[in-house]
Design a protein around this motif. Sequence first.
Motif, PDB file in Angstrom:
ATOM      1  N   SER A 155      -9.345  -2.056   8.343  1.00  0.00           N
ATOM      2  CA  SER A 155      -9.898  -0.648   8.079  1.00  0.00           C
ATOM      3  C   SER A 155      -9.119   0.276   8.747  1.00  0.00           C
ATOM      4  O   SER A 155      -8.870   1.285   8.286  1.00  0.00           O
ATOM      5  N   TYR A 160     -12.276  -2.184  -0.963  1.00  0.00           N
ATOM      6  CA  TYR A 160     -13.080  -1.599   0.095  1.00  0.00           C
ATOM      7  C   TYR A 160     -14.432  -0.872  -0.726  1.00  0.00           C
ATOM      8  O   TYR A 160     -14.443  -0.460  -1.836  1.00  0.00           O
ATOM      9  N   GLN A 189      -7.531  -2.732  -2.459  1.00  0.00           N
ATOM     10  CA  GLN A 189      -7.944  -3.263  -0.917  1.00  0.00           C
ATOM     11  C   GLN A 189      -9.422  -3.915  -0.780  1.00  0.00           C
ATOM     12  O   GLN A 189      -9.804  -4.230   0.258  1.00  0.00           O
ATOM     13  N   MET A 223     -14.697   3.302   2.640  1.00  0.00           N
ATOM     14  CA  MET A 223     -13.818   4.495   2.210  1.00  0.00           C
ATOM     15  C   MET A 223     -14.117   5.506   3.042  1.00  0.00           C
ATOM     16  O   MET A 223     -13.241   6.373   3.428  1.00  0.00           O
ATOM     17  N   THR A 229       1.044  -1.157   0.133  1.00  0.00           N
ATOM     18  CA  THR A 229       0.063  -0.101   0.298  1.00  0.00           C
ATOM     19  C   THR A 229       0.786   1.175  -0.007  1.00  0.00           C
ATOM     20  O   THR A 229       0.565   2.184  -0.721  1.00  0.00           O
ATOM     21  N   LEU A 244      -7.447   2.064  -2.396  1.00  0.00           N
ATOM     22  CA  LEU A 244      -8.586   1.455  -1.393  1.00  0.00           C
ATOM     23  C   LEU A 244      -9.632   0.843  -2.035  1.00  0.00           C
ATOM     24  O   LEU A 244      -9.970  -0.300  -1.765  1.00  0.00           O
ATOM     25  N   SER A 261      -5.630   7.822  -3.558  1.00  0.00           N
ATOM     26  CA  SER A 261      -5.762   7.001  -2.210  1.00  0.00           C
ATOM     27  C   SER A 261      -7.256   6.212  -2.295  1.00  0.00           C
ATOM     28  O   SER A 261      -7.320   5.058  -2.141  1.00  0.00           O
ATOM     29  N   ASN A 263      -5.709   0.714   7.392  1.00  0.00           N
ATOM     30  CA  ASN A 263      -5.544   1.351   6.041  1.00  0.00           C
ATOM     31  C   ASN A 263      -5.631   2.658   6.324  1.00  0.00           C
ATOM     32  O   ASN A 263      -4.933   3.751   5.560  1.00  0.00           O
TER      33      ASN A 263
END
Length: 194
Positions: free
Chosen positions: A72, A147, A145, A152, A35, A141, A137, A75
């Motif tokens: 979460s 999400y 990731q 988010m 990340t 995410l 970003s 992150n």
Amino acid sequence: MNEQELHERIKRMCEGDEESFRQVYEHIKLHVYRTVSLLVRNPADVNDVVSEIFTELFRSMPNYRYNKPFRSWLNGLIIRQASSWNRSLWRSFRLLDRSKHLNVSEPSVNVDDHILQDEEHQFLINLIIKLPYKQKSVLILRYFQDYSFEEMADMLNIPVGTVKSRHHSAIRTLRQKANLQDLIYPNKEGLLNV
């Protein structure tokens, strides 16, 4: 390691158990590194940012709320630390630029080979890295990731509409930069098809 096992290790870690810290570290280190690699412009800074994240993680762990998913929370910590790092670099750059002591060239973008394997993904990653931080970003995410927009928004402390707006702007910018109408397009769930 499931969420419950992770919570148990976190509790023991907060009590000073070094073995639990090592297990949590081993569980999340690759996720953190990948990340950060996508969020920080200069590859030489990645290890420094990762170190700061683990320092802040250890310091902030007592504040972790167990009713929220750990990833979460992690992150959110990663995004804040990377943003802080980028801000501090930008301030330093402006000071150096004002004093004319530095000849600045465009930083080269190079993501480690183990992150992505084929050229199309590498090309797309290079485009994402060049996006403004807020757009970048959201895309990281969302697509790296997995999400949802709601997750988010909660993680970034912004409205869902703002997340969707940043997402839409990022996709539009990627299309304009790459002219990849056939390669990059969101499907009806908002996911990238590559």
